[in-house]
Design an enzyme around this catalytic site. Sequence first.
Site, PDB file in Angstrom:
ATOM      1  CB  SER A  34      26.664   5.777  21.889  1.00 17.40           C
ATOM      2  OG  SER A  34      25.485   5.012  21.953  1.00 17.40           O
TER       3      SER A  34
ATOM      4  CB  SER B 295      23.822   4.886  24.603  1.00 16.67           C
ATOM      5  OG  SER B 295      25.187   4.570  24.706  1.00 16.67           O
TER       6      SER B 295
ATOM      7  CE  LYS C 131      23.159   5.215  19.133  1.00 12.19           C
ATOM      8  NZ  LYS C 131      23.167   4.648  20.520  1.00 12.19           N
TER       9      LYS C 131
END
Lengths: 490, 93
Positions: A153, A177, A78
């Site tokens: 997210s 997330s 990420k």
Amino acid sequence: VDLTQATLFEIREAVQSRKTSAVEVTEHFLARVKNLNPKLNAFITVNEKAIDAAKAVDAKIASGAKVGPLAGVPVAVKDLLCTEGLRTTAGSKILSEFIPPYSATVVQRLESSGAVVIGKTNLDEFAMGSSNETSAFGACLNPWNPEYVPGGSSGGSASALAARLAPAAIGTDTGGSIRQPSSFCGVYGIKPTYGRVSRYGIVAYASSLDQAGPMAQNTRDCALLLETMSGHCGFDATTSQEEVPAWSSLLNDDLKGMTIGLPKEYFSEKIDPDTSAVVQNAIEIVKKRGAKIVEVSLPMAKHAVPIYYLIATSEASSNLARYDGVRFGHRADYSKRQAKNIEEFYSITRGEGFGTEVKRRIMLGTYALSSGYYDAYYQKACQVRRLLRDDFTRAFQSCDVLLNPVTISPAFKLGSRVKDVLEMYLNDIFTTSTNLAGLPGMSVPGGFSSQGLPIGVQLTANHFAEQKIFNVALAIENALPKTDKKPQVI
Amino acid sequence: MISKENVQQVSHLARLRLTEDELQLLAEQLSSVLDHFQEIVKVDTKGVVPLVTASDIAMYLREDKVERVSDTEKLMQNAPEKSGHLFKVPPVV
């Protein structure tokens, strides 16, 4: 070896026994990224040096030296975790050119275990969002149906993994997330206990809630990845000194003697019928594997969304104060003029650099912390947070693992919730309480909706009881019939 | 209800320049969100100590020794503008 479908254990076995090479594996996934990423926008940056890292792993194996447990395994990271020398944007314009001078502890540990970072995945800006639509680099799409969001997210990590652009991915979870996108994309994802994994080098959103965790194609891969990431770190004083168990080798899908709790408040919400059916099926599976089912109560859980948003935005308003255009990041153009004062310089820089959702959260947090409102909002939220954690402590006196939906419904359509801020926030109703209470939580694929979208089941355990979660996850994984369903884009 | 003026004040505290449209929209959105969040006011929290760190993490002592963690050049490489090892900002006087 069919690299696209291979597990991490299969890949590392093939690399270590030299049936294939780390370079070959990395090239295979880089080619997939090249072909499929334009359809998904799952990666913000591809690591141009990935092949070099893979070559180094191969050289080590050729020399006969001992290699780590992830030797030759490509990992998608990420874009919230700093990677030395590789652009890290946090999905924001304000960091669009940022080259970290060091790597996050998580990244360092993965790399020293032999993993190869193949790229940085898309995310909601500063991890603030539940749909990956707030990214300054454009929305990422769900590989099962590109009209739908991948969740957020960590949407890019989930999307990349589901489309097999990487065999493993790393996400972060502040209010769901990792778990929510894992559910929306049909992959396994765990947020460990707060303090299990170092936050050093991870762009901070809400420090008392943020935790990084792995996303993978099965329970055992997830456990292996978490083993390599976890453990005390001298650069993060909130990391625990608890020993990290060898979860992946201690797995056991026999649930005799285990008690599964169903939080009654979560089952009284208006849940989509397909989601309900998937969760009921999971309950039947764990029963068959020998677990006892009990009902538990979390009376404060209904307040999780307000507590979460008040605390997370308050912490964010403080954490994001560092983006001032002085030491790094975007700076407003002052080449031809003079600033009236330093406040104006900061304000214009920040007003230009942050996107709408980030501004909204900074404003909400600043308001909740401002004089006259602190007691009513921030302090009150922290008090109710304690009551919420006490609810969980009580629940875990009568059960080992909680089982419930991850979200009320499967993935929603792109653009469908952008206008209604409150509706988007309420989407996090089942995930935020886990972070508020500092507990480990996992999303395990449990089935599909009538429209063919994946649906996950959420498992939550007491602090540092990740093994119990992994065991229940494995029981569900082993009991589900093998499906030939594949994401549309594959 | 949060007025546009309230939002303006908070944006100053946050050092965040907002456009007229953003101010208006945020006044509406923050009002609706905080309105919903009022539900926690009803929870009885008399005598409850606020919780900040949710899992028990023991404090510890570490050896007090100097370590080099990065070098100045690397730490300065992202500066929008610099002069030697100093960060430059626009003149403000």
